[in-house]
Design a protein around this motif. Structure first.
Motif, PDB file in Angstrom:
ATOM      1  N   THR A   1       0.737  -1.322   0.095  1.00 36.62           N
ATOM      2  CA  THR A   1       0.164   0.017   0.028  1.00 36.62           C
ATOM      3  C   THR A   1       0.872   1.236   0.095  1.00 36.62           C
ATOM      4  O   THR A   1       0.129   2.355  -0.138  1.00 36.62           O
ATOM      5  CB  THR A   1      -0.792  -0.099   1.185  1.00 36.62           C
ATOM      6  N   GLY A   2       2.162   0.964   0.287  1.00 35.32           N
ATOM      7  CA  GLY A   2       2.898   2.344   0.381  1.00 35.32           C
ATOM      8  C   GLY A   2       2.653   2.964   1.541  1.00 35.32           C
ATOM      9  O   GLY A   2       2.301   4.247   1.508  1.00 35.32           O
ATOM     10  N   ALA A   3       2.692   2.182   2.807  1.00 27.64           N
ATOM     11  CA  ALA A   3       2.101   3.127   4.184  1.00 27.64           C
ATOM     12  C   ALA A   3       3.126   4.135   4.561  1.00 27.64           C
ATOM     13  O   ALA A   3       3.940   4.398   3.981  1.00 27.64           O
ATOM     14  CB  ALA A   3       1.859   2.041   4.940  1.00 27.64           C
TER      15      ALA A   3
ATOM     16  N   ALA B   1       6.440   9.909   9.161  1.00 24.98           N
ATOM     17  CA  ALA B   1       5.164  10.288   9.079  1.00 24.98           C
ATOM     18  C   ALA B   1       4.198  10.361  10.038  1.00 24.98           C
ATOM     19  O   ALA B   1       3.447  11.199  10.439  1.00 24.98           O
ATOM     20  CB  ALA B   1       4.563  10.063   7.448  1.00 24.98           C
ATOM     21  N   VAL B   2       4.303   8.837  10.493  1.00 19.49           N
ATOM     22  CA  VAL B   2       3.370   8.730  11.713  1.00 19.49           C
ATOM     23  C   VAL B   2       3.808   9.621  12.994  1.00 19.49           C
ATOM     24  O   VAL B   2       2.863  10.023  13.452  1.00 19.49           O
ATOM     25  CB  VAL B   2       3.577   7.128  12.100  1.00 19.49           C
TER      26      VAL B   2
ATOM     27  N   ALA C   1       2.489  13.748  16.510  1.00 19.46           N
ATOM     28  CA  ALA C   1       3.229  14.850  17.242  1.00 19.46           C
ATOM     29  C   ALA C   1       2.292  16.344  16.952  1.00 19.46           C
ATOM     30  O   ALA C   1       2.057  16.924  17.969  1.00 19.46           O
ATOM     31  CB  ALA C   1       4.526  15.329  16.609  1.00 19.46           C
ATOM     32  N   ARG C   2       1.631  16.256  15.811  1.00 23.43           N
ATOM     33  CA  ARG C   2       1.031  17.663  15.378  1.00 23.43           C
ATOM     34  C   ARG C   2      -0.208  17.470  16.318  1.00 23.43           C
ATOM     35  O   ARG C   2      -0.899  18.349  16.943  1.00 23.43           O
ATOM     36  CB  ARG C   2       0.718  17.553  14.091  1.00 23.43           C
ATOM     37  N   ALA C   3      -0.847  16.451  16.576  1.00 23.30           N
ATOM     38  CA  ALA C   3      -2.253  16.205  17.274  1.00 23.30           C
ATOM     39  C   ALA C   3      -2.064  16.621  18.686  1.00 23.30           C
ATOM     40  O   ALA C   3      -2.956  17.072  19.389  1.00 23.30           O
ATOM     41  CB  ALA C   3      -3.047  14.898  17.181  1.00 23.30           C
TER      42      ALA C   3
ATOM     43  N   GLU D   1       4.926  -2.798  15.279  1.00 19.60           N
ATOM     44  CA  GLU D   1       6.286  -2.743  15.598  1.00 19.60           C
ATOM     45  C   GLU D   1       6.608  -1.188  15.221  1.00 19.60           C
ATOM     46  O   GLU D   1       7.259  -0.463  15.992  1.00 19.60           O
ATOM     47  CB  GLU D   1       7.058  -3.718  14.699  1.00 19.60           C
ATOM     48  N   ARG D   2       6.085  -0.696  14.072  1.00 23.14           N
ATOM     49  CA  ARG D   2       6.373   0.521  13.528  1.00 23.14           C
ATOM     50  C   ARG D   2       5.727   1.620  14.557  1.00 23.14           C
ATOM     51  O   ARG D   2       6.614   2.652  14.797  1.00 23.14           O
ATOM     52  CB  ARG D   2       5.868   0.806  12.277  1.00 23.14           C
ATOM     53  N   VAL D   3       4.450   1.182  14.897  1.00 23.16           N
ATOM     54  CA  VAL D   3       3.930   2.208  15.926  1.00 23.16           C
ATOM     55  C   VAL D   3       4.474   2.280  17.029  1.00 23.16           C
ATOM     56  O   VAL D   3       4.708   3.272  17.826  1.00 23.16           O
ATOM     57  CB  VAL D   3       2.447   1.806  16.255  1.00 23.16           C
ATOM     58  N   ARG D   4       4.975   0.959  17.657  1.00 21.99           N
ATOM     59  CA  ARG D   4       5.703   1.029  18.955  1.00 21.99           C
ATOM     60  C   ARG D   4       6.952   1.790  18.995  1.00 21.99           C
ATOM     61  O   ARG D   4       7.258   2.736  19.752  1.00 21.99           O
ATOM     62  CB  ARG D   4       6.053  -0.667  19.270  1.00 21.99           C
ATOM     63  N   LYS D   5       7.725   1.690  17.801  1.00 24.11           N
ATOM     64  CA  LYS D   5       8.856   2.739  17.526  1.00 24.11           C
ATOM     65  C   LYS D   5       8.662   4.000  17.772  1.00 24.11           C
ATOM     66  O   LYS D   5       9.264   5.028  18.362  1.00 24.11           O
ATOM     67  CB  LYS D   5       9.710   2.421  16.386  1.00 24.11           C
ATOM     68  N   VAL D   6       7.449   4.619  17.201  1.00 27.93           N
ATOM     69  CA  VAL D   6       7.170   6.031  17.102  1.00 27.93           C
ATOM     70  C   VAL D   6       6.693   6.223  18.352  1.00 27.93           C
ATOM     71  O   VAL D   6       7.089   7.455  19.063  1.00 27.93           O
ATOM     72  CB  VAL D   6       5.939   6.273  16.285  1.00 27.93           C
ATOM     73  N   LEU D   7       6.077   5.443  19.501  1.00 34.91           N
ATOM     74  CA  LEU D   7       5.732   5.747  20.682  1.00 34.91           C
ATOM     75  C   LEU D   7       6.800   6.025  21.594  1.00 34.91           C
ATOM     76  O   LEU D   7       6.601   6.869  22.454  1.00 34.91           O
ATOM     77  CB  LEU D   7       4.624   4.594  21.129  1.00 34.91           C
ATOM     78  N   HIS D   8       7.832   5.180  21.527  1.00 32.76           N
ATOM     79  CA  HIS D   8       8.970   5.401  22.240  1.00 32.76           C
ATOM     80  C   HIS D   8       9.865   6.673  21.946  1.00 32.76           C
ATOM     81  O   HIS D   8      10.283   7.362  22.796  1.00 32.76           O
ATOM     82  CB  HIS D   8       9.997   4.045  21.998  1.00 32.76           C
ATOM     83  N   ARG D   9       9.548   7.137  20.667  1.00 28.18           N
ATOM     84  CA  ARG D   9      10.512   8.351  20.234  1.00 28.18           C
ATOM     85  C   ARG D   9       9.703   9.348  21.109  1.00 28.18           C
ATOM     86  O   ARG D   9      10.151  10.447  21.470  1.00 28.18           O
ATOM     87  CB  ARG D   9      10.224   8.471  18.780  1.00 28.18           C
ATOM     88  N   LEU D  10       8.394   9.415  20.867  1.00 25.77           N
ATOM     89  CA  LEU D  10       7.353  10.550  21.629  1.00 25.77           C
ATOM     90  C   LEU D  10       7.683  10.465  22.892  1.00 25.77           C
ATOM     91  O   LEU D  10       7.595  11.617  23.593  1.00 25.77           O
ATOM     92  CB  LEU D  10       6.018  10.186  21.086  1.00 25.77           C
TER      93      LEU D  10
END
Length: 263
Positions: A15-17, A22-23, A28-30, A56-65
């Motif tokens: 899908t070109g997710a 980007a996530v 971060a904006r919200a 897994e991708r979401v988990r990495k983003v959450l740890h960064r946030l």
């Protein structure tokens, strides 16, 4: 579990997710727009469905946030929208006045032409964001102005301390500073820049400490909506805005609402 992860990876490839950057940008904006109420759980499964990416991708983003102090990540409980503590502001801004007074005092005599040009370009970007009415970008650039000053000292210890203190105040500003204060921030940054350009140590220290004190005094509790919109609605709006500004590079756009608001 492995089969689920493999299917998610395959879906992303087909899908070109959204990628992690980007996530992160959408979440971060919200968060910095104050659209996600404090204490809201940010479930991995729910976010993976919203963005069409693997957990897994979401988990990495959450740890960064979490590292950026935009959310809290609690062991065995998950990730939650942070609840900024207005009482913390006095201590944090006092620390910032002490540190940043020293930073600009040093730069008043050490700033070179390249550093001055870098600051000038950054302030121009701040003013452009203000003119466009982009609160999220204005908050981000305002924070970056201070980390750039720390970076220009060339001292990695000062840079790390500045990043820590700025991270502690970004959500305070997002939640408690009025939208109308963006113009004040820009004008105050320009005053610091003018003092540095004039190589005046005393004026630079005074401009910086005055700026930070004014930011602190502008922090006020906001009146929140009685019933905030559903999290999926908030995130879909943020995602649509991101796509508008960044083009069609990230697809998918799931039409159905996720089955659950938390995991």
């Amino acid at each position: 579990m492995r089969g689920e992860a493999d299917r998610a990876v395959a879906m992303e490839a087909e899908t070109g997710a959204l990628d992690e950057a980007a996530v992160h940008a959408v979440l971060a904006r919200a968060l910095l727009d104050g659209r996600i109420p404090a204490g809201t759980k940010l479930g991995e499964h729910f976010l993976a469905e919203i963005f069409g990416v693997s957990r897994e991708r979401v988990r990495k983003v959450l740890h960064r946030l979490g590292h950026e102090r935009l959310i809290t990540v609690e062991k065995n409980r998950g990730a939650f929208a942070i609840a900024p503590d207005l009482e913390e502001a006095r201590t944090v801004y006092e620390a910032r006045r002490i540190l940043e007074g020293g930073i600009v005092g040093h730069l008043a005599t050490a700033l070179d032409d390249a550093g001055e040009a870098r600051l000038a370009a950054h302030i121009a970007a701040e003013e452009a964001a203000m003119a466009a009415g982009d609160r999220f970008t204005s908050i981000r650039l305002s924070a970056e102005f201070h980390t750039i000053l720390a970076d220009l000292t060339g001292n990695p210890l000062i840079r790390r301390q500045m990043q820590e203190l700025v991270a502690r105040t970004m959500m305070l500003v997002a939640f408690f500073e009025p939208d109308t204060s963006v113009a004040c921030q820009c004008a105050e940054h320009r005053a610091v820049f003018r003092a540095l350009g004039g190589r005046s140590r005393a004026q630079a220290v005074r401009a910086m400490t005055t700026h930070l004190s004014l930011v602190e005094t502008r922090l006020r509790p906001r009146v929140c909506e009685a019933v905030p919109p559903p999290l999926d609605e908030v995130l879909r709006d943020a995602l649509a805005l991101w796509r508008t500004r960044n083009g069609p590079a990230a697809r998918p756009d799931p039409a159905r609402r996720p089955s659950g608001l938390a995991s």
